[in-house]
Design a protein around this motif. Structure first.
Motif, PDB file in Angstrom:
ATOM      1  N   MET A   1       0.840  -1.179   0.000  1.00  0.00           N
ATOM      2  CA  MET A   1       0.000   0.000   0.000  1.00  0.00           C
ATOM      3  C   MET A   1       0.886   1.244   0.000  1.00  0.00           C
ATOM      4  SD  MET A   1      -2.929   1.177   2.753  1.00  0.00           S
ATOM      5  CE  MET A   1      -3.672  -0.440   2.732  1.00  0.00           C
ATOM      6  N   SER A   2       0.467   2.240  -0.741  1.00  0.00           N
ATOM      7  CA  SER A   2       1.209   3.481  -0.868  1.00  0.00           C
ATOM      8  C   SER A   2       1.124   4.315   0.406  1.00  0.00           C
ATOM      9  CB  SER A   2       0.642   4.275  -2.045  1.00  0.00           C
ATOM     10  OG  SER A   2       1.144   5.583  -2.065  1.00  0.00           O
ATOM     11  N   GLY A   3       2.107   5.175   0.618  1.00  0.00           N
ATOM     12  CA  GLY A   3       2.136   6.017   1.807  1.00  0.00           C
ATOM     13  C   GLY A   3       1.750   7.453   1.546  1.00  0.00           C
ATOM     14  N   GLN A   4       0.892   7.702   0.554  1.00  0.00           N
ATOM     15  CA  GLN A   4       0.529   9.067   0.204  1.00  0.00           C
ATOM     16  C   GLN A   4      -0.690   9.583   0.953  1.00  0.00           C
ATOM     17  OE1 GLN A   4       0.144   8.886  -4.046  1.00  0.00           O
ATOM     18  NE2 GLN A   4       2.343   9.111  -4.359  1.00  0.00           N
ATOM     19  N   GLN A  14       4.262  -0.793  10.554  1.00  0.00           N
ATOM     20  CA  GLN A  14       5.575  -0.954   9.948  1.00  0.00           C
ATOM     21  C   GLN A  14       5.543  -0.387   8.538  1.00  0.00           C
ATOM     22  OE1 GLN A  14       6.938  -4.983   9.286  1.00  0.00           O
ATOM     23  NE2 GLN A  14       9.060  -4.354   9.430  1.00  0.00           N
ATOM     24  N   VAL A  15       6.527   0.450   8.225  1.00  0.00           N
ATOM     25  CA  VAL A  15       6.579   1.119   6.929  1.00  0.00           C
ATOM     26  C   VAL A  15       7.990   1.088   6.355  1.00  0.00           C
ATOM     27  CG1 VAL A  15       4.657   2.702   7.439  1.00  0.00           C
ATOM     28  CG2 VAL A  15       6.984   3.375   8.008  1.00  0.00           C
ATOM     29  N   ALA A  16       8.069   1.349   5.058  1.00  0.00           N
ATOM     30  CA  ALA A  16       9.350   1.566   4.385  1.00  0.00           C
ATOM     31  C   ALA A  16       9.392   3.043   4.035  1.00  0.00           C
ATOM     32  CB  ALA A  16       9.458   0.710   3.131  1.00  0.00           C
ATOM     33  N   ILE A  17      10.423   3.740   4.500  1.00  0.00           N
ATOM     34  CA  ILE A  17      10.560   5.177   4.236  1.00  0.00           C
ATOM     35  C   ILE A  17      11.835   5.448   3.451  1.00  0.00           C
ATOM     36  CG2 ILE A  17       9.310   5.799   6.343  1.00  0.00           C
ATOM     37  CD1 ILE A  17      12.045   6.723   7.511  1.00  0.00           C
ATOM     38  N   PRO A  41      -3.805  15.972   4.460  1.00  0.00           N
ATOM     39  CA  PRO A  41      -4.378  14.621   4.344  1.00  0.00           C
ATOM     40  C   PRO A  41      -3.672  13.729   3.332  1.00  0.00           C
ATOM     41  CG  PRO A  41      -5.878  16.273   3.439  1.00  0.00           C
ATOM     42  CD  PRO A  41      -4.740  17.019   4.084  1.00  0.00           C
ATOM     43  N   ASN A  42      -2.944  14.335   2.385  1.00  0.00           N
ATOM     44  CA  ASN A  42      -2.167  13.527   1.444  1.00  0.00           C
ATOM     45  C   ASN A  42      -0.960  14.323   0.967  1.00  0.00           C
ATOM     46  OD1 ASN A  42      -3.096  15.193  -0.812  1.00  0.00           O
ATOM     47  ND2 ASN A  42      -5.024  14.112  -0.586  1.00  0.00           N
ATOM     48  N   HIS A  43       0.014  13.597   0.405  1.00  0.00           N
ATOM     49  CA  HIS A  43       1.227  14.234  -0.108  1.00  0.00           C
ATOM     50  C   HIS A  43       1.746  13.384  -1.256  1.00  0.00           C
ATOM     51  CE1 HIS A  43       5.262  15.870  -0.404  1.00  0.00           C
ATOM     52  NE2 HIS A  43       4.850  16.893   0.339  1.00  0.00           N
ATOM     53  N   PRO A  44       2.051  14.006  -2.405  1.00  0.00           N
ATOM     54  CA  PRO A  44       2.457  13.222  -3.580  1.00  0.00           C
ATOM     55  C   PRO A  44       3.760  12.439  -3.406  1.00  0.00           C
ATOM     56  CG  PRO A  44       2.727  15.572  -3.974  1.00  0.00           C
ATOM     57  CD  PRO A  44       1.981  15.438  -2.680  1.00  0.00           C
ATOM     58  N   HIS A  45       4.637  12.877  -2.514  1.00  0.00           N
ATOM     59  CA  HIS A  45       5.915  12.179  -2.310  1.00  0.00           C
ATOM     60  C   HIS A  45       5.888  11.250  -1.106  1.00  0.00           C
ATOM     61  CE1 HIS A  45       7.624  14.581  -5.454  1.00  0.00           C
ATOM     62  NE2 HIS A  45       7.293  15.697  -4.824  1.00  0.00           N
ATOM     63  N   GLY A  46       4.741  11.165  -0.434  1.00  0.00           N
ATOM     64  CA  GLY A  46       4.625  10.314   0.750  1.00  0.00           C
ATOM     65  C   GLY A  46       4.504  11.142   2.012  1.00  0.00           C
ATOM     66  N   GLN A  61       5.984   2.839   1.349  1.00  0.00           N
ATOM     67  CA  GLN A  61       5.138   1.641   1.369  1.00  0.00           C
ATOM     68  C   GLN A  61       4.748   1.304   2.786  1.00  0.00           C
ATOM     69  OE1 GLN A  61       7.068  -1.786  -0.279  1.00  0.00           O
ATOM     70  NE2 GLN A  61       5.140  -2.812  -0.715  1.00  0.00           N
ATOM     71  N   ILE A  62       3.492   0.911   2.973  1.00  0.00           N
ATOM     72  CA  ILE A  62       3.021   0.420   4.253  1.00  0.00           C
ATOM     73  C   ILE A  62       3.190  -1.089   4.237  1.00  0.00           C
ATOM     74  CG2 ILE A  62       1.026   0.201   5.788  1.00  0.00           C
ATOM     75  CD1 ILE A  62       0.030   2.878   4.538  1.00  0.00           C
ATOM     76  N   LEU A  63       3.952  -1.627   5.190  1.00  0.00           N
ATOM     77  CA  LEU A  63       4.287  -3.051   5.191  1.00  0.00           C
ATOM     78  C   LEU A  63       3.375  -3.902   6.047  1.00  0.00           C
ATOM     79  CD1 LEU A  63       8.160  -2.622   5.383  1.00  0.00           C
ATOM     80  CD2 LEU A  63       6.764  -2.951   3.350  1.00  0.00           C
ATOM     81  N   ALA A  64       3.048  -3.442   7.249  1.00  0.00           N
ATOM     82  CA  ALA A  64       2.230  -4.250   8.148  1.00  0.00           C
ATOM     83  C   ALA A  64       1.545  -3.375   9.180  1.00  0.00           C
ATOM     84  CB  ALA A  64       3.087  -5.291   8.846  1.00  0.00           C
ATOM     85  N   ALA A  65       0.338  -3.783   9.556  1.00  0.00           N
ATOM     86  CA  ALA A  65      -0.412  -3.109  10.606  1.00  0.00           C
ATOM     87  C   ALA A  65       0.150  -3.534  11.966  1.00  0.00           C
ATOM     88  CB  ALA A  65      -1.879  -3.452  10.506  1.00  0.00           C
ATOM     89  N   PRO A  66      -0.120  -2.764  13.012  1.00  0.00           N
ATOM     90  CA  PRO A  66       0.382  -3.141  14.337  1.00  0.00           C
ATOM     91  C   PRO A  66      -0.258  -4.441  14.823  1.00  0.00           C
ATOM     92  CG  PRO A  66      -1.140  -1.324  14.523  1.00  0.00           C
ATOM     93  CD  PRO A  66      -0.903  -1.544  13.051  1.00  0.00           C
ATOM     94  N   ASN A  67       0.470  -5.175  15.622  1.00  0.00           N
ATOM     95  CA  ASN A  67      -0.053  -6.403  16.219  1.00  0.00           C
ATOM     96  C   ASN A  67      -0.845  -6.063  17.458  1.00  0.00           C
ATOM     97  OD1 ASN A  67       1.269  -7.892  14.249  1.00  0.00           O
ATOM     98  ND2 ASN A  67       3.122  -8.075  15.469  1.00  0.00           N
TER      99      ASN A  67
END
Length: 68
Positions: A1-4, A14-17, A41-46, A61-67
């Motif tokens: 999932m995108s981070g925009q 958990q995210v990739a930055i 609320p949004n940003h084109p570069h993340g 990229q959004i990698l995983a939701a919290p446990n």
């Protein structure tokens, strides 16, 4: 999932930055979100976030939701 979209990002996920110094190469760093720094609320570069390690960058990229 995108981070925009700010609504998709919550502390604890958990995210990739991309760090500022890695923007030219696009190298990503993985970590857990501590704070959301972008107010819009949004940003084109993340959405800009601070990880629990203190690193600041834009979510690619959004990698995983919290446990819960």
């Amino acid at each position: 999932m995108s981070g925009q979209q700010r609504s998709a990002i919550k502390p604890g996920i958990q995210v990739a930055i991309v760090l500022k110094q890695d923007q030219a190469t696009g190298k990503t760093t993985t970590g857990i979100v501590k704070d959301i720094l972008t107010k819009s609320p949004n940003h084109p570069h993340g959405i800009k976030v601070r990880l629990v390690t203190g690193e600041v960058g834009r979510v690619k990229q959004i990698l995983a939701a919290p446990n819960d």
